[in-house]
Design an enzyme around this catalytic site. Structure first.
Site, PDB file in Angstrom:
ATOM      1  N   CYS A 191      59.107 -13.563  34.584  1.00 11.88           N
ATOM      2  CA  CYS A 191      59.083 -12.128  34.249  1.00 11.88           C
ATOM      3  C   CYS A 191      59.817 -11.881  32.931  1.00 11.88           C
ATOM      4  O   CYS A 191      59.358 -11.127  32.073  1.00 11.88           O
ATOM      5  CB  CYS A 191      59.696 -11.303  35.379  1.00 11.88           C
ATOM      6  SG  CYS A 191      61.397 -11.738  35.812  1.00 11.88           S
ATOM      7  N   ALA A 236      64.711  -9.103  43.843  1.00 13.48           N
ATOM      8  CA  ALA A 236      64.735 -10.568  43.788  1.00 13.48           C
ATOM      9  C   ALA A 236      64.639 -11.130  45.200  1.00 13.48           C
ATOM     10  O   ALA A 236      65.620 -11.144  45.938  1.00 13.48           O
ATOM     11  CB  ALA A 236      66.009 -11.047  43.107  1.00 13.48           C
TER      12      ALA A 236
END
Length: 294
Positions: A126, A158
């Site tokens: 990302c 996460a």
């Protein structure tokens, strides 16, 4: 228009968000969701939507390989190394959303056009998808000697896959900064921020360009053009302030807001991966279809 059949390997956050994005594609036809936990929310949703659901992992997919030509791997870096070998043997094109970096590293607006014939394409991380376009935008105007990126993401965004891949994240992102961004040396740092309410994904790019006559206006223009290009497939991608120029040091502050498909809007870190994956798969599919009709 003909469609190319695709399947998702991994029924976690990323796989489930990807499923929702693929429903809007005019060229990709999602056929199957593959996981290992029959109780996962991703497999449950896929079943409700009428897709083929496989809860025995890649083994189950390889028993029905005709289900898809392109497979998105949204598992983990270690798992992908095993999956890649099996999928190659099965003749599948693979889009790797883990930091395994088995295949060609790709950032859509920078180098996708060079890798349309690859069997395995890696989407880096990302942080890489958010920052490498900016490093490239600077480097195409003035050579970048060193680039460092700091990706700050909400702890809540996460999941176990992200947490298990921290080392791979920093290594693969740094490699992408150099190989695709063009920096002579790259470094990546990831920070998980536990703040409540959760923060948007934020990225800071620090670039040291080589000494010499620096055209600041051209660099800023190049950065702003690149931001617009990324926004064409990640609408929530934006620059937070004008780039800061200080001698040969350039600082760029970025923010990524998710589309809110499956994941909360603060999960821009996951959203940019799934959006980039769809963009890459659509271009690969167009290339495949063009080759078939040629």
């Amino acid at each position: 228009m003909s469609k190319v059949k695709v399947a998702i390997l991994g029924s976690g956050n990323i796989g489930t968000d990807l499923m929702m994005k693929l429903e809007r594609s005019n060229i990709l036809q999602l056929t199957a969701m593959i996981g290992i936990d029959p109780e996962s929310d991703g497999l449950r949703r896929a079943k409700e939507k009428g897709y083929t659901v496989i809860s025995t992992g890649i083994k189950g997919f390889l028993e029905q390989p005709e289900l898809a030509d392109i497979v998105f791997d949204a598992t983990s870096a270690k798992a992908h190394i095993r999956h890649a070998k099996l999928l190659k043997e099965a003749g599948k094109t693979v889009l790797d959303l883990t930091p395994a970096a088995v295949g060609a590293l790709v950032v859509p607006p920078v180098n996708l056009h060079k890798h349309l014939d690859e069997w395995n394409v890696n989407l880096i991380t990302c942080g890489g998808q958010a920052t490498i376009p900016i490093v490239h935008a600077i480097n195409r105007v003035h050579p970048v000697g060193y680039a460092e990126i700091v990706a700050t993401i909400a702890s809540k965004s996460a999941g176990p896959g992200t947490r298990a891949n921290i080392d791979e994240f920093t290594q693969t992102t740094a490699r992408g900064i150099e190989k695709i961004g063009g920096a002579k040396k790259g470094k990546a740092i990831i920070i998980l921020n536990p703040a409540e309410p959760p923060i948007m994904m934020r990225n800071t790019v620090y670039a040291l360009v080589e000494e010499g006559k620096i055209d600041e206006n051209a660099i800023v223009q190049s950065i702003l053009e690149m931001v617009k290009t990324v926004q064409s497939y990640v609408p929530g991608y934006r620059i937070r302030t004008e780039p800061i120029m200080d001698g040969n040091k350039i600082t760029v502050f970025l923010e990524v807001e998710g589309a809110g498909d499956y994941l909360p809007k603060y999960s821009g870190n996951l959203d940019i991966m799934t959006a980039a994956a769809v963009k890459v798969a659509e271009e690969l599919a167009k290339h495949k279809l063009a080759a078939q009709t040629a």
